[in-house]
Every structure is written in C-alpha cells, then in structure tokens.
Write an enzyme that holds these catalytic residues in place. Structure first.
Site, PDB file in Angstrom:
ATOM      1  N   LYS A  95      26.275  17.445  44.926  1.00 50.72           N
ATOM      2  CA  LYS A  95      25.200  18.291  45.685  1.00 50.72           C
ATOM      3  C   LYS A  95      24.323  19.078  44.454  1.00 50.72           C
ATOM      4  O   LYS A  95      25.132  19.643  43.585  1.00 50.72           O
ATOM      5  CB  LYS A  95      25.674  19.562  46.368  1.00 50.72           C
ATOM      6  CG  LYS A  95      24.437  20.304  46.953  1.00 50.72           C
ATOM      7  CD  LYS A  95      25.030  21.747  47.762  1.00 50.72           C
ATOM      8  CE  LYS A  95      23.706  22.671  47.952  1.00 50.72           C
ATOM      9  NZ  LYS A  95      24.134  23.922  48.901  1.00 50.72           N
ATOM     10  N   GLY A 132      32.232  25.380  54.157  1.00 51.10           N
ATOM     11  CA  GLY A 132      31.044  25.888  54.700  1.00 51.10           C
ATOM     12  C   GLY A 132      30.446  26.876  53.684  1.00 51.10           C
ATOM     13  O   GLY A 132      29.117  26.829  53.374  1.00 51.10           O
ATOM     14  N   ARG A 156      45.118  26.675  24.320  1.00 50.02           N
ATOM     15  CA  ARG A 156      44.343  25.222  24.601  1.00 50.02           C
ATOM     16  C   ARG A 156      42.980  24.937  23.894  1.00 50.02           C
ATOM     17  O   ARG A 156      42.836  23.817  23.457  1.00 50.02           O
ATOM     18  CB  ARG A 156      44.328  25.171  26.113  1.00 50.02           C
ATOM     19  CG  ARG A 156      45.639  25.226  26.794  1.00 50.02           C
ATOM     20  CD  ARG A 156      45.323  25.058  28.559  1.00 50.02           C
ATOM     21  NE  ARG A 156      44.684  23.928  28.747  1.00 50.02           N
ATOM     22  CZ  ARG A 156      44.887  23.592  30.290  1.00 50.02           C
ATOM     23  NH1 ARG A 156      45.382  24.263  30.943  1.00 50.02           N
ATOM     24  NH2 ARG A 156      44.270  22.529  30.496  1.00 50.02           N
ATOM     25  N   ARG A 181      20.683  21.088  44.105  1.00 47.77           N
ATOM     26  CA  ARG A 181      19.663  21.794  45.056  1.00 47.77           C
ATOM     27  C   ARG A 181      18.476  21.248  44.309  1.00 47.77           C
ATOM     28  O   ARG A 181      17.536  21.265  45.197  1.00 47.77           O
ATOM     29  CB  ARG A 181      20.073  23.328  45.122  1.00 47.77           C
ATOM     30  CG  ARG A 181      18.858  24.042  46.000  1.00 47.77           C
ATOM     31  CD  ARG A 181      19.378  25.313  46.433  1.00 47.77           C
ATOM     32  NE  ARG A 181      20.320  25.270  47.301  1.00 47.77           N
ATOM     33  CZ  ARG A 181      21.124  26.325  47.627  1.00 47.77           C
ATOM     34  NH1 ARG A 181      21.125  27.389  46.746  1.00 47.77           N
ATOM     35  NH2 ARG A 181      22.195  26.291  48.465  1.00 47.77           N
ATOM     36  N   GLU A 241      44.467  32.590  36.608  1.00 51.20           N
ATOM     37  CA  GLU A 241      45.528  31.716  36.960  1.00 51.20           C
ATOM     38  C   GLU A 241      46.332  31.754  35.412  1.00 51.20           C
ATOM     39  O   GLU A 241      47.587  31.961  35.581  1.00 51.20           O
ATOM     40  CB  GLU A 241      45.232  30.240  37.070  1.00 51.20           C
ATOM     41  CG  GLU A 241      46.333  29.556  37.382  1.00 51.20           C
ATOM     42  CD  GLU A 241      45.851  28.061  37.809  1.00 51.20           C
ATOM     43  OE1 GLU A 241      46.497  27.449  38.795  1.00 51.20           O
ATOM     44  OE2 GLU A 241      44.879  27.475  37.530  1.00 51.20           O
TER      45      GLU A 241
END
Length: 516
Positions: free
Chosen positions: A444, A403, A266, A446, A257
C-alpha cells in the site's frame, strides 16, 4: 473573577489576561514595540521580509494591532505593495478600518518611526511576550483541568506536553490555511525537489526503494510487517545505519523487544563484517579486534538514539519523541514493534486489544504529523501466512488487527524471504535462486506506486543491502568470474583476465581486507 466579568471591557480578554489582572499584574506586553514594528512595515518593504516569518497575528497584544498585521500579511501573500495607502484600502475591504482607529491611527503608527532598523530585534521581543502570555494561559488551563476529578491524568499529561511543545516550536495557534497559501507551499516543495542535491524525503540507502518512494516523506506512517524470522529488526537497523552514517541524519529507535546493547551489537556486526555469533561469544582473533576497533568509529559518531523501555505506552512515546525532536532534531522514528506497545491512560490493563491497537496506530500517525517526520512501526503478521501455499508471500489481510493499521498507514510493506520456507527459487520466469535474498513488498502506498523490491540479506551479520541489478551477490563475483559459466562475456582472453583478477583478489586477502 466574578467582579472582573462584570466589567464589560474585560469580557473580551483571554483567560491569561484575566488571571494576571486578578493578581494585580498586567499580562506581558510591549505596545510601543508593536507600534514601531507595524509602522516600520508600512514605510519600508524590507521590514516586512524580516518580520513575516517571525510573527503571527496573535503575537500582538492589542487587538487593533492584530488586525493591521493580518492586513499586511494578506497584502504580502498577494504580492501587492505594502504602504499606508494599501494597508488602509485592505482594511476597508475587510470592513475593519474603523475598528482599528481609521486612517488617523495608521498615520500615527508611521510617524512614530523613521526606518525599519532593528525591526527584527523588536519583533523577537514581541514574540517573547507572546510566548509568556501563552505559558500563562496554558498553565491556568492545566491547573483548572487538574482540579477536575473526572480528568484522566495521562490524557492531561499528554495534552500538557503537546501544548508546551507547540509553544517551543512557535506553533501555539494553528489556524486554517488558504488554498493560495497551500499552493505556494506545494510549489516550493516541488521546486526544491527539482533542485540537484536537495532531498525532501529521508533516504534509506536502498536504491530501488528510494526511487519508488523518493525517500520516506515527512508526516508519513510506514508499517513494515513480517512473520518472525524474516528480518524485520535487521532491515530497520540496516536502514537506521544508512540514514545516520551515510546521510548524517538523527534517528530515534524505540525497541520494545531487544535491549539497547543487543541492538548496538548487531549494528557493530553489520558495520565491521564480523559475525554476530563471534561478537556474542567474544571469540575474536587479534586482527578481528583491530578490525572491530577501526570500523566502529563512524557508528560511534552517528546520531542514533536507542530507547529500550519495555511495554512503552503511546503517551510515553510521544513525550520522549517530542524531547528528542527538540533536543537532537531527529529526522525519523523507528518502533520495534507495534504490538508490544500499550495505549496507556484509561486503556491500561483492559479493553479490546483491537481497539487498543487502533488507538496506538492513530496516535502514531498523529505524532508523525505533529513532528513532521516519518514514523516507521514494525508489525507482526498472522499465522495465515504459514498455511498458504505454495508461495508464502504476505498480503494486507495478514496484518494483525489489520483494519486500523492499514487505514492509518500511508505505506504498508512486507519482508519476505523464500529461503526461510525452504523455497530455493523465485517464482519468476528465470527461476533465480533465493539464497541470500529477500523481497521488500510495498503493498500500500497512499502517494505513490507499488512494487516488489529484491534485496540482499546477510544472515550472519543481520544485515540487508542492495542487490546487484543482475541478481548476483557482488561478494560472489570473484568465484563467478573464475567459473566457465560466468554470465559476463569479455573481449579479452578469459584465462588471462581471470588470472589478473585473481591476483588482485589475493592482494586484498593478504591485507585482511574485503574488496566489496
């Protein structure tokens, strides 16, 4: 080749051997050194320790030597003594003693050498010959596939680079591992984690996050998602700076980007404390130029490698990552951001976008496992977050093409800044102010727990930092200490304590320095 196949002894040889014989050349080999190494391992246990981490059974050219070495490795893993008798017995249990030439051949091997001197040197020559044979085999396979018109050239290129990378890393053939071997590896990792000063994970510099994850773990795919304007790039840049400067690790940053110059500007802003706006305009006073020059030295010496190739395909990324790993031993890969990547190959310019994202995320996970380093990919969120109210805190279902991404990722996290949505206080019991704060949400994990971790966000510098445990910005302490509503009780006389603290602050300000 047809004539060679009719000769029964050659049918057992691999493709590289057949090609070498067809051209009138023997495959690279050193049978005498193979015999010397095996004989030395059976007469001196020290020789086993020096060779066991260098050679794999396939490194031996002669099949009988491969089998004998397998028996020696098996004894080593069991912690059993290694000598001619134990090797003979293990081969007998394996049902392969007669195949290698029986006890007589084992005796001949031990009689060819008197000690294990130079065994490491000999084993490395054996390894070199194995690598040569591997290159011949891989090259012949690539040539054969390249002549096949049905072969996808991008897939073939990726496979070729992967095979050559495996050879360079000494992992040409990976086979299944026994439960015993894996348990020993796991115990070694657990033991090393328990030792003071030993870090298995890559620390981010964000204390609470590191406590939760024990650092980003090798082979993990981490997704950092947020809506535009939340500070995704600022977060990973702050993290990259901490990893490279604070912990001395090499970081690969793939930016699809922003340009590399914009990113480094930055980083300079965050490192020097000068606002991004001033750096963009070049509107710096004399003391700020001095500050800029003095405070970027650590950044200049850091191992941050930025690639700003636009529309980068997953195949190009894997090739570049392998080269960076080989050349600079990078410890982590950061990708900004996932939705700007392309699948490449047959998917280029067509196909379902959700399937393409699925291919990309699956390959990113494969890359993390192949290089055994964490891969962090930024991701956009759907607009559903904007319509949710009153809280705009993101959920797993907000991930675009969620998904595949959610399934492949080991950690899915979000960045949430209520201040962006004009929400003045956090939705907690204390209703603490949200100004200059952000929440890193681990949704999440794992292999660990979940948590919402609050961080400090400095918008003018595009920088994230640790938030004081009290929830108070450390940079505001001087003014808060002078305030009658200060939450810090003191046994001293408040006016004199404040005056003393204020005078020390004036000393810092006179030197154009920052105390915190």
């Amino acid at each position: 080749m047809e004539n060679l196949d009719k000769i029964s002894p050659l049918k057992k040889l691999d493709k590289s051997t057949l090609i070498s014989l067809e051209k009138g050349k023997l495959p690279p080999q050193v049978l005498e050194m193979e015999e010397a190494v095996l004989g030395a391992m059976m007469i001196d246990t020290k020789g086993v320790d020096e060779v066991i981490d260098i050679l794999v059974p396939q490194a031996f050219y002669k099949e009988a030597h491969q089998t004998i070495y397998e028996a020696i490795v098996s004894l080593f893993q069991d912690g059993a003594p290694i000598d001619i008798l134990s090797v003979s017995e293990r081969l007998r249990k394996m049902g392969k003693l007669d195949r290698v030439g029986g006890d007589l051949y084992l005796i001949e091997l031990t009689q060819r050498i008197s000690s294990s001197a130079h065994i490491e040197y000999h084993s490395r020559i054996i390894l070199q010959k194995f690598i040569q044979r591997s290159l011949i085999r891989i090259s012949s396979e690539i040539i054969e596939e390249a002549y096949d018109e049905a072969t996808d050239v991008f897939d073939l290129l990726d496979k070729a680079e992967a095979r050559l990378y495996d050879v360079a890393q000494g992992n040409t053939k990976r086979s299944e591992e026994t439960a015993q071997s894996l348990v020993n590896q796991a115990k070694a990792v657990i033991e090393s984690k328990g030792k003071e000063g030993v870090d298995i994970g890559i620390k981010t510099g964000f204390t609470e996050l590191d406590n939760l994850t024990s650092g980003w773990q090798p082979s993990d795919l981490i997704i950092v998602a947020a809506r535009p304007g939340m500070g995704k790039t600022a977060f990973v840049l702050s993290m990259a700076r901490n990893i490279a400067i604070q912990y001395g690790k090499a970081v690969a940053f793939f930016s699809l980007e922003m340009s590399s110059v914009q990113l480094i500007t930055r980083l300079i802003s965050a490192e020097t404390g000068l606002s991004s706006e001033k750096l963009r305009k070049g509107d710096l006073e004399e003391h700020e130029w001095t500050q800029l020059t003095n405070k970027v030295s650590d950044l200049e010496q850091s191992k941050i490698f930025i690639d700003d190739t636009p529309s980068l395909s997953i195949f190009d990324l894997r090739a570049k990552a392998r080269r960076l790993k080989s050349k600079h031993d990078i410890s982590i890969i950061i990708i900004d951001y996932l939705q700007l990547m392309t699948a490449g190959g047959n998917n280029k310019g067509g196909g379902n976008r959700e399937q393409e994202i699925s291919t990309i995320s699956r390959n990113l996970k494969a890359l993390a496992k192949e290089l055994n380093i964490p891969v962090i990919a930024l991701s956009q969120l759907s607009r559903a977050v904007e319509t949710r109210g009153p809280s705009k805190r993101p959920l797993l279902s907000d991930l675009r093409e969620s998904g595949a991404i959610e399934q492949d990722a080991d950690i899915v996290s979000f960045i949430y800044r209520p201040e962006y949505y004009k929400i003045d206080t956090w939705d907690d019991e204390e209703e603490t102010p949200t100004q200059g704060q952000a929440e890193f949400i681990v949704a999440k994990h794992r292999n660990g727990g979940l948590d919402n971790i609050r961080l400090k966000f400095i918008g003018s510098q595009g920088k994230f930092d640790n938030l004081d445990s009290t929830g108070i910005d450390l940079n505001e302490l001087p003014s808060r200490m002078n305030d009658d509503s200060s939450p810090f009780p003191s046994p001293f006389n408040p006016p004199s304590a404040n005056e003393a603290f204020g005078s020390s602050m004036n000393h810092f300000n006179d030197d154009n320095d920052v105390p915190f």
